[in-house]
Design a protein around this motif. Structure first.
Motif, PDB file in Angstrom:
ATOM      1  N   LEU A  21       6.550  -2.324  -8.141  1.00  0.00           N
ATOM      2  CA  LEU A  21       5.870  -1.247  -7.301  1.00  0.00           C
ATOM      3  C   LEU A  21       7.703  -0.719  -6.675  1.00  0.00           C
ATOM      4  O   LEU A  21       8.041   0.085  -6.101  1.00  0.00           O
ATOM      5  N   GLU A  79      -2.823  -5.977   0.356  1.00  0.00           N
ATOM      6  CA  GLU A  79      -3.299  -5.066   0.845  1.00  0.00           C
ATOM      7  C   GLU A  79      -3.274  -5.015   2.779  1.00  0.00           C
ATOM      8  O   GLU A  79      -3.082  -4.523   3.379  1.00  0.00           O
ATOM      9  N   CYS A  82       4.001  -7.530  -7.643  1.00  0.00           N
ATOM     10  CA  CYS A  82       3.388  -6.267  -7.636  1.00  0.00           C
ATOM     11  C   CYS A  82       4.561  -5.815  -6.944  1.00  0.00           C
ATOM     12  O   CYS A  82       5.236  -4.724  -7.169  1.00  0.00           O
ATOM     13  N   ARG A 117       2.321   1.500  -3.228  1.00  0.00           N
ATOM     14  CA  ARG A 117       1.586   1.790  -4.589  1.00  0.00           C
ATOM     15  C   ARG A 117       0.909   3.895  -4.322  1.00  0.00           C
ATOM     16  O   ARG A 117       0.939   4.447  -4.949  1.00  0.00           O
ATOM     17  N   GLU A 118       1.173   4.051  -2.872  1.00  0.00           N
ATOM     18  CA  GLU A 118       0.706   5.617  -2.432  1.00  0.00           C
ATOM     19  C   GLU A 118       1.546   6.028  -3.268  1.00  0.00           C
ATOM     20  O   GLU A 118       1.564   7.389  -4.197  1.00  0.00           O
ATOM     21  N   ARG A 168       0.929  -0.943  -0.096  1.00  0.00           N
ATOM     22  CA  ARG A 168       0.302   0.410   0.115  1.00  0.00           C
ATOM     23  C   ARG A 168       0.921   1.327   0.143  1.00  0.00           C
ATOM     24  O   ARG A 168       0.563   1.878  -0.939  1.00  0.00           O
ATOM     25  N   LEU A 202      -0.250   5.658  -7.634  1.00  0.00           N
ATOM     26  CA  LEU A 202      -0.584   4.612  -8.556  1.00  0.00           C
ATOM     27  C   LEU A 202      -2.099   3.964  -7.538  1.00  0.00           C
ATOM     28  O   LEU A 202      -2.266   3.966  -6.497  1.00  0.00           O
ATOM     29  N   LEU A 257      -2.564   0.035 -10.137  1.00  0.00           N
ATOM     30  CA  LEU A 257      -2.259  -1.529 -10.226  1.00  0.00           C
ATOM     31  C   LEU A 257      -2.312  -3.172 -10.818  1.00  0.00           C
ATOM     32  O   LEU A 257      -1.258  -4.191 -11.217  1.00  0.00           O
TER      33      LEU A 257
END
Length: 295
Positions: A81, A57, A77, A32-33, A29, A37, A42
């Motif tokens: 990321l 997540e 992921c 991603r933040e 998480r 995104l 994602l």
């Protein structure tokens, strides 16, 4: 006498317990933040469903599949990321205890039958049906090959003797009486003799009529590949019935028409009177061909 007691350590001197490492869901998480995104973005990059990313997540392992698949999700992921893959997998492994897979007690087949159940009848019937199908296919295969080799050529009717004409009946002349003394009596006798002279005499029954021999021709075969060949002429005589090797060129002469059978038609070139015959209309699905020359 005064004794000094050591000061008790204050609560402020005790070091705080180390903070637990972040969960793999929190790591995903945060990354991603940080990359700005959304879950949809994602999902488009990792080809995973949004519900799967939400479970990752939230560390909701009950909504996910077996650990071997979940590790693959984490690797996707981490690649998108730019997270340390080993650290992410280690955080997941620390929270999930390995569990030995349990073998299924029953295996359900596509037909709905469960292996391991008490009923054995559907399985036996399936095995029997498969065996019967194999036997039937084998019999059909051998029967087709035997039919191609043993099909007799069309019978040729030859005329050995010309038909004999029945003898032409000669009209009988009534005999004159012994007491007849008229002058007109000899007249019918003369007419009967003339009739007998004008009537053609039939041919002798035992004399055979001349027969016309059928025309003969030559067919020339060039064997590009190995092939079985059989040629019968119009009299029923078999000119060849054998295997010919690739590179062989041979001519066969016989009474027309000639019946030609080829076991490997695409590998043989047939020539008659200097013209190559197109075998395409005569070739069957098993590469055999039967044709009559001349066509």
């Amino acid at each position: 006498m005064i004794t000094e007691t050591p000061d008790a350590p204050s609560s402020t001197d005790v070091p705080p317990p180390p903070s637990p490492p972040p969960s793999p869901g929190a790591m995903i998480r945060e990354a991603r933040e940080r990359a700005r995104l959304s879950l949809e973005d994602l999902a488009a990059h990792t080809k995973l469903a949004r519900s799967t990313l939400e479970a990752l997540e939230c560390d909701d392992y009950t909504a996910l599949l077996e650990p071997v698949y979940v590790r693959g999700y984490y690797r996707k992921c981490a690649k998108v990321l730019e997270i340390d893959e080993a650290r992410l997998i280690a955080a997941y492994s620390a929270r999930v205890s390995p569990k030995a897979p349990e073998p299924p007690s029953k295996l359900r087949l596509a037909s709905g039958t469960e292996l391991g159940s008490s009923s054995r009848l559907p399985v036996s019937m399936a095995v029997l049906a498969a065996f019967v199908a194999v036997v039937v296919c084998a019999l059909l295969w051998f029967a087709r090959d035997g039919f191609e080799q043993t099909v007799p050529s069309a019978p040729v009717v030859t005329q050995d003797h010309a038909p004999t004409l029945p003898p032409t009946p000669v009209p009988e002349v009534p005999a004159t009486g012994a007491t007849s003394g008229s002058a007109d009596a000899p007249a019918p006798v003369v007419e009967a003799a003339g009739a007998q002279q004008d009537t053609p005499q039939p041919a002798a029954a035992g004399a055979p009529a001349p027969t016309v021999a059928p025309a003969s021709g030559t067919v020339r075969l060039r064997f590009i590949q190995d092939s079985w060949v059989r040629i019968d002429d119009a009299t029923g005589k078999t000119l060849v019935n054998d295997m010919r090797r690739a590179g062989t060129i041979q001519a066969f002469d016989g009474a027309l028409p000639l019946t030609v059978f080829l076991g490997n038609a695409p590998g043989v070139q047939v020539e008659y009177e200097g013209r190559i015959i197109d075998l395409t209309p005569h070739v069957r699905s098993n590469n055999t061909a039967r044709l009559v020359v001349p066509q």
